[in-house]
Design a protein around this motif. Sequence first.
Motif, mmCIF file in Angstrom:
data_model
loop_
_atom_site.group_PDB
_atom_site.id
_atom_site.type_symbol
_atom_site.label_atom_id
_atom_site.label_comp_id
_atom_site.label_asym_id
_atom_site.label_seq_id
_atom_site.Cartn_x
_atom_site.Cartn_y
_atom_site.Cartn_z
ATOM 1 N N PHE A 73 50.749 -27.625 -21.061
ATOM 2 C CA PHE A 73 52.054 -27.930 -21.639
ATOM 3 C C PHE A 73 52.925 -26.685 -21.584
ATOM 4 O O PHE A 73 52.440 -25.571 -21.384
ATOM 5 N N PHE A 74 54.225 -26.881 -21.756
ATOM 6 C CA PHE A 74 55.159 -25.771 -21.867
ATOM 7 C C PHE A 74 55.343 -25.450 -23.348
ATOM 8 O O PHE A 74 55.629 -26.349 -24.147
ATOM 9 N N ALA A 75 55.163 -24.193 -23.717
ATOM 10 C CA ALA A 75 55.246 -23.798 -25.123
ATOM 11 C C ALA A 75 56.588 -24.211 -25.709
ATOM 12 O O ALA A 75 57.644 -23.984 -25.124
ATOM 13 N N ALA A 76 56.532 -24.812 -26.898
ATOM 14 C CA ALA A 76 57.729 -25.361 -27.519
ATOM 15 C C ALA A 76 58.622 -24.303 -28.133
ATOM 16 O O ALA A 76 59.806 -24.553 -28.372
ATOM 17 N N SER A 77 58.074 -23.115 -28.423
ATOM 18 C CA SER A 77 58.868 -22.067 -29.066
ATOM 19 C C SER A 77 58.228 -20.721 -28.816
ATOM 20 O O SER A 77 57.086 -20.625 -28.351
ATOM 21 N N ASP A 78 58.972 -19.662 -29.132
ATOM 22 C CA ASP A 78 58.432 -18.310 -29.042
ATOM 23 C C ASP A 78 57.300 -18.116 -30.049
ATOM 24 O O ASP A 78 57.256 -18.764 -31.102
ATOM 25 N N ALA A 79 56.401 -17.182 -29.730
ATOM 26 C CA ALA A 79 55.332 -16.804 -30.643
ATOM 27 C C ALA A 79 54.997 -15.341 -30.419
ATOM 28 O O ALA A 79 55.271 -14.772 -29.349
ATOM 29 N N VAL A 80 54.420 -14.702 -31.436
ATOM 30 C CA VAL A 80 53.826 -13.384 -31.258
ATOM 31 C C VAL A 80 52.361 -13.484 -31.649
ATOM 32 O O VAL A 80 51.998 -14.139 -32.628
ATOM 33 N N CYS A 81 51.531 -12.849 -30.850
ATOM 34 C CA CYS A 81 50.090 -12.905 -31.012
ATOM 35 C C CYS A 81 49.580 -11.542 -31.455
ATOM 36 O O CYS A 81 49.979 -10.510 -30.887
ATOM 37 N N LEU A 82 48.704 -11.512 -32.440
ATOM 38 C CA LEU A 82 48.095 -10.279 -32.944
ATOM 39 C C LEU A 82 46.611 -10.267 -32.601
ATOM 40 O O LEU A 82 45.877 -11.196 -32.921
ATOM 41 N N VAL A 83 46.188 -9.166 -31.953
ATOM 42 C CA VAL A 83 44.781 -8.947 -31.627
ATOM 43 C C VAL A 83 44.302 -7.747 -32.436
ATOM 44 O O VAL A 83 44.719 -6.613 -32.164
ATOM 45 N N PRO A 84 43.481 -7.934 -33.455
ATOM 46 C CA PRO A 84 43.032 -6.793 -34.260
ATOM 47 C C PRO A 84 42.329 -5.741 -33.407
ATOM 48 O O PRO A 84 41.705 -6.065 -32.392
ATOM 49 N N HIS A 85 42.419 -4.485 -33.823
ATOM 50 C CA HIS A 85 41.719 -3.410 -33.122
ATOM 51 C C HIS A 85 40.229 -3.696 -33.083
ATOM 52 O O HIS A 85 39.619 -4.051 -34.097
ATOM 53 N N GLN A 86 39.637 -3.530 -31.911
ATOM 54 C CA GLN A 86 38.212 -3.751 -31.737
ATOM 55 C C GLN A 86 37.426 -2.467 -31.534
ATOM 56 O O GLN A 86 36.200 -2.486 -31.486
ATOM 57 N N ASP A 87 38.102 -1.339 -31.400
ATOM 58 C CA ASP A 87 37.443 -0.102 -30.980
ATOM 59 C C ASP A 87 37.313 0.938 -32.079
ATOM 60 O O ASP A 87 36.987 2.099 -31.809
ATOM 61 N N GLY A 88 37.572 0.550 -33.329
ATOM 62 C CA GLY A 88 37.470 1.519 -34.414
ATOM 63 C C GLY A 88 38.647 2.453 -34.517
ATOM 64 O O GLY A 88 38.605 3.427 -35.259
ATOM 65 N N SER A 89 39.747 2.171 -33.806
ATOM 66 C CA SER A 89 40.911 3.066 -33.844
ATOM 67 C C SER A 89 41.663 2.961 -35.156
ATOM 68 O O SER A 89 42.433 3.840 -35.492
ATOM 69 N N ALA A 90 41.466 1.878 -35.875
ATOM 70 C CA ALA A 90 42.044 1.755 -37.209
ATOM 71 C C ALA A 90 40.937 1.975 -38.228
ATOM 72 O O ALA A 90 39.759 1.823 -37.927
#
Length: 226
Positions: A73-90
Amino acid sequence: MSWPRARIPAPFPADVGPAPEGIAPGDLVVARAWKYDAAPHWVVPGVYLGSDAAGHWIFQAGGAFVARPGAGFFAASDAVCLVPHQDGSASGAAGTGVSTREWVATFYDEGHPAGMRVYVDVSTAICWRRLAPAGWELNSVDMDLDVVRTAGAEDFIDDEDEFTEHSAVFGYPEQLAGSLRAAADELLAAARAGEGVFAAAERTTVTHAAQGWFDAARAAPSSNPH
């Protein structure tokens, strides 16, 4: 592999890492999800925005083509995606407001026609690799459970029946299944309490954490399709 992650059956990519070293705002990011039996799942194109204490942020524009085998499908609206840090940088996962890192969250604003605001995919084996000739691929294994927020409704966990079914059919390891069930419960509690990245002034508005990234995306010519 220099960081711990769940053992996933082939053909899940092996040449991956916990962080996109050298990634820059404006870079292409293709989010590619799999299921635990290594079946391909959703593929969503996006543009890298930057990172903060919570993790890496990706803009996924309205009108983009989103697909999995047998559906698209074609996305109906804008979105922002968050990927938590996986490498211990936080420091732990302090930037997100929860202790678990086994999830990927998509945030929407008032432009979503069905009132979706937050959709959290409980996931494992979250990792990155470079694309040729340019850009990045974000890989993850979707583990069925989702934490969902829609305008005017209480946050809830979706697809618990699918998680139970797949635990048996795909043979989820007991320890992994238990940790992801606990992750879903923690994420739901944080969402309902409006903690960390899930805080919003009202349930009908985008979360505070995502708003600045929406603004940045729409101000950047390379990220703005409108």
